[in-house]
Design a protein around this motif. Structure first.
Motif, PDB file in Angstrom:
ATOM      1  N   ARG A 131       6.900  -2.534   4.904  1.00 65.75           N
ATOM      2  CA  ARG A 131       6.704  -3.543   3.864  1.00 65.75           C
ATOM      3  C   ARG A 131       7.287  -3.109   2.525  1.00 65.75           C
ATOM      4  NH1 ARG A 131       5.459  -8.419   5.316  1.00 65.75           N
ATOM      5  NH2 ARG A 131       4.403  -8.718   3.331  1.00 65.75           N
ATOM      6  N   GLN A 151      -4.396   5.007   2.088  1.00 59.48           N
ATOM      7  CA  GLN A 151      -5.537   4.775   1.201  1.00 59.48           C
ATOM      8  C   GLN A 151      -5.086   4.791  -0.259  1.00 59.48           C
ATOM      9  OE1 GLN A 151      -7.820   8.030   2.748  1.00 59.48           O
ATOM     10  NE2 GLN A 151      -9.172   6.667   3.911  1.00 59.48           N
ATOM     11  N   VAL A 198      -1.849 -12.662  -0.554  1.00 62.04           N
ATOM     12  CA  VAL A 198      -2.193 -11.293  -0.957  1.00 62.04           C
ATOM     13  C   VAL A 198      -1.317 -10.842  -2.118  1.00 62.04           C
ATOM     14  CG1 VAL A 198      -2.325  -8.899  -0.185  1.00 62.04           C
ATOM     15  CG2 VAL A 198      -2.897 -10.743   1.400  1.00 62.04           C
ATOM     16  N   GLU A 199      -0.011 -10.980  -1.951  1.00 61.44           N
ATOM     17  CA  GLU A 199       0.915 -10.359  -2.900  1.00 61.44           C
ATOM     18  C   GLU A 199       1.088 -11.179  -4.177  1.00 61.44           C
ATOM     19  OE1 GLU A 199       4.478  -9.495  -0.600  1.00 61.44           O
ATOM     20  OE2 GLU A 199       3.158  -8.858   1.031  1.00 61.44           O
ATOM     21  N   ARG A 219       0.292  -4.206  -3.327  1.00 60.68           N
ATOM     22  CA  ARG A 219      -0.292  -5.399  -2.710  1.00 60.68           C
ATOM     23  C   ARG A 219       0.500  -5.871  -1.488  1.00 60.68           C
ATOM     24  NH1 ARG A 219      -1.473  -9.115  -7.851  1.00 60.68           N
ATOM     25  NH2 ARG A 219       0.768  -8.908  -7.868  1.00 60.68           N
ATOM     26  N   LYS A 220       1.744  -5.358  -1.399  1.00 59.79           N
ATOM     27  CA  LYS A 220       2.538  -5.737  -0.228  1.00 59.79           C
ATOM     28  C   LYS A 220       2.029  -5.055   1.047  1.00 59.79           C
ATOM     29  CE  LYS A 220       7.230  -6.563  -1.793  1.00 59.79           C
ATOM     30  NZ  LYS A 220       8.536  -5.864  -1.776  1.00 59.79           N
ATOM     31  N   CYS A 221       1.198  -4.027   0.867  1.00 62.46           N
ATOM     32  CA  CYS A 221       0.729  -3.249   2.011  1.00 62.46           C
ATOM     33  C   CYS A 221      -0.066  -4.109   2.975  1.00 62.46           C
ATOM     34  CB  CYS A 221      -0.155  -2.101   1.522  1.00 62.46           C
ATOM     35  SG  CYS A 221      -0.950  -1.208   2.860  1.00 62.46           S
ATOM     36  N   MET A 222       0.252  -4.017   4.289  1.00 59.88           N
ATOM     37  CA  MET A 222      -0.578  -4.747   5.256  1.00 59.88           C
ATOM     38  C   MET A 222      -1.396  -3.798   6.113  1.00 59.88           C
ATOM     39  SD  MET A 222       2.328  -6.418   7.641  1.00 59.88           S
ATOM     40  CE  MET A 222       3.329  -5.420   8.715  1.00 59.88           C
ATOM     41  N   LYS A 223      -1.609  -2.618   5.595  1.00 60.45           N
ATOM     42  CA  LYS A 223      -2.573  -1.686   6.172  1.00 60.45           C
ATOM     43  C   LYS A 223      -2.280  -1.338   7.627  1.00 60.45           C
ATOM     44  CE  LYS A 223      -5.649  -3.518   2.798  1.00 60.45           C
ATOM     45  NZ  LYS A 223      -6.854  -4.189   2.408  1.00 60.45           N
ATOM     46  N   SER A 254      -4.056   1.400  -0.910  1.00 61.72           N
ATOM     47  CA  SER A 254      -5.223   0.522  -0.932  1.00 61.72           C
ATOM     48  C   SER A 254      -6.047   0.716  -2.210  1.00 61.72           C
ATOM     49  CB  SER A 254      -6.016   0.764   0.344  1.00 61.72           C
ATOM     50  OG  SER A 254      -7.372   0.609   0.140  1.00 61.72           O
ATOM     51  N   CYS A 255      -6.218   1.983  -2.657  1.00 65.53           N
ATOM     52  CA  CYS A 255      -6.964   2.253  -3.898  1.00 65.53           C
ATOM     53  C   CYS A 255      -6.268   1.596  -5.092  1.00 65.53           C
ATOM     54  CB  CYS A 255      -7.049   3.756  -4.160  1.00 65.53           C
ATOM     55  SG  CYS A 255      -8.300   4.571  -3.172  1.00 65.53           S
ATOM     56  N   ARG A 300       0.898 -13.518   3.469  1.00 65.66           N
ATOM     57  CA  ARG A 300       1.287 -12.426   2.559  1.00 65.66           C
ATOM     58  C   ARG A 300       1.372 -12.917   1.118  1.00 65.66           C
ATOM     59  NH1 ARG A 300      -0.646  -8.164   4.038  1.00 65.66           N
ATOM     60  NH2 ARG A 300       0.285  -7.395   2.108  1.00 65.66           N
ATOM     61  N   LYS A 333      -6.694  -2.085  -5.215  1.00 59.60           N
ATOM     62  CA  LYS A 333      -8.041  -2.479  -5.620  1.00 59.60           C
ATOM     63  C   LYS A 333      -8.351  -2.046  -7.047  1.00 59.60           C
ATOM     64  CE  LYS A 333      -9.985  -1.764  -1.164  1.00 59.60           C
ATOM     65  NZ  LYS A 333     -10.855  -0.751  -0.596  1.00 59.60           N
ATOM     66  N   GLN A 388      -8.567   0.997  -8.144  1.00 58.75           N
ATOM     67  CA  GLN A 388      -9.367   2.234  -8.239  1.00 58.75           C
ATOM     68  C   GLN A 388      -8.456   3.432  -8.506  1.00 58.75           C
ATOM     69  OE1 GLN A 388     -10.862   1.906  -4.275  1.00 58.75           O
ATOM     70  NE2 GLN A 388     -12.634   0.671  -4.864  1.00 58.75           N
ATOM     71  N   ILE A 424     -10.642   0.437   6.424  1.00 54.06           N
ATOM     72  CA  ILE A 424      -9.452   1.198   6.037  1.00 54.06           C
ATOM     73  C   ILE A 424      -9.883   2.387   5.177  1.00 54.06           C
ATOM     74  CG2 ILE A 424      -7.238   1.103   4.833  1.00 54.06           C
ATOM     75  CD1 ILE A 424      -7.002  -0.871   6.974  1.00 54.06           C
ATOM     76  N   ASP A 425     -10.796   2.117   4.248  1.00 53.89           N
ATOM     77  CA  ASP A 425     -11.263   3.191   3.380  1.00 53.89           C
ATOM     78  C   ASP A 425     -12.468   3.918   3.976  1.00 53.89           C
ATOM     79  OD1 ASP A 425      -9.315   2.388   1.751  1.00 53.89           O
ATOM     80  OD2 ASP A 425     -10.577   1.708   0.099  1.00 53.89           O
TER      81      ASP A 425
END
Lengths: 126, 662
Positions: free
Chosen positions: A75, A41, B449-450, A17-21, A44-45, B446, A48, A50, B480-481
């Motif tokens: 991050r 990804q 989000v976190e 969750r720390k990822c800021m893409k 991100s998966c 953040r 989420k 997944q 992104i995906d």
């Protein structure tokens, strides 16, 4: 959060969750071109929930465990360790353990990160 | 014949790299009247100015031309320098060979030729220059702040604290503005009312501050230091001196169906009302459009129940005329209308709301008592979607081309507060970029989000479709995906773009203050004079100048106050002598000049004129030198050539053109 996601986070000690893409992990990865799910990804998966998708991903086999992604992630998401954790989950689910405790001492090298060693053994001893 | 000195500046390489400065000196030296010509690397430096001063003294120069940067940059510098050397400052002309020449040309030969021509034109003008003397005008030591939100309140407090009287004009029944409508404030999550109301009380209690609520500026005349402003105080129908603020009238009022503006029309209010509990002043107003007494003549219940006898149906609007030295515009913002954004289904579903509406829903004093619920059926949402950049960064003509700046942060705040209070609610945010510059801002986002598990998806929403069961299908994309995303949501919140309050445009024209294409007031300089309008004596505070959050607004309000204090501290101002005047022998009193004058500086008088021995009374244009800004509109409009501008006379301009065409 699914049990699998929780386990992956526990094994890797990383928080997706720390990822800021920003995509730096994928940009740093020497084999990202061959992966079906790229390092960013991956994070991100997981974030989420997944994580099921990841179990069958070819990324587990393509990743060289060079940890360039871990090194450069701004991050501290550590995608390489996330990939490794998923690998570990797959191996465990198959009841396979590729490394015996007796084999470890002679493989150790002060220069090598221990995780790389462990990770490499999971990949090559199939 | 003038004795003219020409000084050509290299400006380091800014000019000298493209213009052959020595050839300009040579060419200028050959012009008639030029008795001195020289170059120097930095003419604006102390050494450069010393050169000019000594040339003026030693050679007895009567006029000088400085070939350098734009007069906007250093005209004042060189005028002061000339004055110190004993030359009238209006005998200085600048030939702009940097912005108008070296910076825009590449070819050295062409640029040098042009620089020589520009120098020649300036020399031709100086021949016709006459010494001018600046006048003085008085400063009224009182400021007017238009708008009683946080920007206006803070500006007024800072000016008042410096010891100058300030009036605040607010069009609503209470001061407080948008900030009073907010629930919590980022990035600290403190309650908005808790930090705003003490400031409102302080302003109301300050001996130097007068507050006109339910009032609007009707007319502005005058100029910096001496504005006269008519303020219309709308009839409150309640005597402010008698009312005790008990609130009984509002309780008993039988007309209760008026949409409550303070709650963004999500609830209703009575016809006699104060917008919110902590209103200042705590005196209600009667909304005559919805009051039964005013509509039918029957009712009068509020008057019956008012123990203080404060209700007065006979009150009428009152015009207060007051003099001010400075005027601050702090008119704030509103959210844009969403009628052109059909894809978000704002008009189709009560559960698609704007972020400002969500503020009211989350607020304990709001229409739902602070409980998060769907406005359609009162049920708690389980799945919430926030959409960012609704109408912002939108150059297709439907929205605003600019970034509204505050939405990223308040969306993170809303998402965080909801996840904190209702952990079972899933929150998804669709964004294009998350923009969080500011102290502790990115850390705040953040955390959403976190720590709070808000699901941020990079990508916009294409459509929100109400479903038969009342829920909302949100179709978006996850860039992104690389996938399309579909979420069935219970509530959708739109981070709607903000725009200047509609009153800003009318006000700007009253003040002759310039506004941009988005109706934001323009600064005198975007970087170096950010809180001043190009119109002297007019200052900008808060969102009227551009989108900004509360911390920035408060900083700007303080900066604005400092500028106002700097003006009010002066006893008198130097006026610009370059103003228009009419030649009574040529003027035929046609009124053409008065019609084009943007400053209202021209009036007419009947005057006895001796025209070559023929005496007669004529209607003559008269320019008020204090009001005239020297724009020159009258001089080109005047059909008889009677209007002329000091320092920029018709003869001078023609001489310049002749010199260029020679």
């Amino acid at each position: 959060m699914s049990e699998l996601t929780e386990r992956i986070m526990e094994i890797s000690g990383a928080d997706p969750r720390k990822c800021m893409k920003c995509g730096k992990c994928t940009a740093a990865c020497p084999v990202a071109g061959e992966m079906d799910i790229k390092p960013h990804q991956f994070a991100s998966c997981l974030a989420k929930g997944q994580s099921d998708l990841l179990l069958s991903s070819n990324t587990l086999h393509k990743c060289l465990s060079c940890f360039a992604c871990v090194e450069r992630c701004p991050r501290d998401v550590r995608p390489g360790r996330l990939i490794d954790a998923v690998r570990q989950c797959v191996v465990r689910a198959r009841g396979q353990a590729f490394l015996t405790p007796e084999e470890i001492p002679e493989l150790l090298d002060d220069e090598l990160p221990q995780q790389l060693l462990v990770s490499a053994f999971r990949r090559y001893r199939r | 014949m003038q004795k003219i000195g020409v000084f050509v500046c290299h400006c380091g390489t800014n000019i000298a790299a493209t213009v052959d400065v020595l050839r300009v000196v040579e060419a200028a030296a050959k012009e008639p009247g030029v008795v001195h010509a020289q170059d120097y690397p930095y003419m604006c430096s102390e050494a450069g100015q010393a050169l000019i001063a000594s040339a003026i003294r030693d050679k007895g120069l009567t006029g000088i031309v400085v070939c350098s940067c734009s007069p906007r940059m250093h005209e004042a510098t060189f005028r002061k320098c000339a004055e110190r050397a004993g030359l009238n400052p209006y005998m200085v002309e600048i030939a702009n060979i940097r912005e108008h020449c070296s910076w825009i040309h590449k070819d050295m030969e062409e640029a040098t030729q042009k620089a020589i021509i520009l120098a020649r034109a300036a020399i031709a003008k100086v021949h016709l220059n006459t010494p001018l003397a600046a006048g003085h005008s008085q400063v009224t030591k009182r400021a007017l702040v238009i708008g009683g939100g946080i920007a206006g309140i803070q500006t007024a407090l800072d000016i008042a604290e410096a010891g100058y009287p300030v009036d605040i004009v607010e069009k609503n029944p209470s001061i407080g503005g948008r900030m009073a409508q907010l629930d919590k404030t980022f990035p600290t999550l403190d309650c908005s009312a808790c930090i705003l109301t003490p400031k409102m009380v302080e302003a109301a209690a300050h001996p130097n501050i007068r507050i006109f609520t339910y009032s609007e500026v009707e007319r502005v005349t005058g100029f910096v230091g001496d504005f006269t402003v008519d303020i219309r105080k709308h009839a409150r129908s309640v005597d402010m001196d008698k009312c005790t603020g008990c609130g009984l009238c509002q309780e008993k009022c039988p007309s209760r169906k008026t949409p409550d503006e303070f709650n963004r029309a999500l609830g209703t209010r009575s016809a006699i009302y104060t917008p919110f509990a902590q209103a200042i002043p705590n005196v209600p107003v009667i909304d005559r459009e919805h009051c039964i007494k005013f509509k039918t003549g029957k009712c009068g219940l509020c008057q019956t129940v008012c123990a203080a006898g404060a209700i007065d149906y006979t009150q009428s609007d009152e015009i207060v005329s007051e003099k001010y030295g400075a005027i601050v515009v702090a008119t704030g913002f509103d959210t844009i209308k969403l009628d052109r954004f059909g894809e978000y289904a704002y008009d189709q579903s009560k559960d698609v709301i704007t972020s400002l509406e969500l503020e009211r829903i989350m607020n304990a004093a709001g229409p739902t008592g602070g409980h998060l619920e769907r406005l359609s059926d009162g049920r708690m949402p389980r799945e919430m979607v926030f959409i960012q950049c609704v109408g912002s960064r939108c150059s297709d003509g439907r929205g605003k081309s600019y970034c509204s700046k505050i939405c990223c942060m308040y969306t993170a705040k809303h998402a965080m507060l909801i996840r904190d209070k209702y952990p079972d609610v899933n929150v998804t945010v669709f964004y294009i970029d998350v923009r969080t510059p500011g102290k502790n801002f990115d850390e705040f986002y953040r955390r959403a989000v976190e720590q709070y598990g808000v699901n941020y998806i990079k990508g916009q929403v294409g459509k929100v479709a109400p479903l038969p069961d009342g829920r909302l299908r949100v179709s978006g994309s996850d860039l992104i995906d690389g996938k399309a995303v579909e979420i069935t949501a219970d509530m959708v919140v739109l981070a709607t773009a903000i725009e200047p309050d509609p009153s800003a445009r009318r006000l700007a024209s009253m003040l002759t203050a310039s506004i941009d294409t988005n109706d934001f007031l323009t600064e005198a300089h975007p970087k170096l004079r950010p809180v001043e309008s190009p119109t002297a004596g007019v200052y900008l505070s808060g969102v009227s100048q551009g989108p900004k959050d509360i911390p920035e607004t408060v900083s700007q309000a303080g900066a604005c106050a400092a500028k106002v204090i700097g003006l009010l501290a002066k006893d008198r101002l130097t006026t610009n002598p370059c103003t228009a005047h009419s030649d009574q022998l040529l003027c035929n009193g046609c009124s053409a000049c008065a019609n084009v004058c943007p400053y209202g500086a021209i009036s007419y008088e009947q005057r006895e004129v001796n025209d070559h021995g023929v005496r007669g009374e004529r209607r003559i244009a008269v320019v008020n030198n204090a009001l005239c800004q020297g724009c020159g509109a009258c001089t080109v409009t005047c059909p008889s050539g009677a209007m002329d501008l000091q320092g920029f006379s018709n003869r001078q301009l023609i001489a310049e053109v002749d010199a260029i065409c020679r």
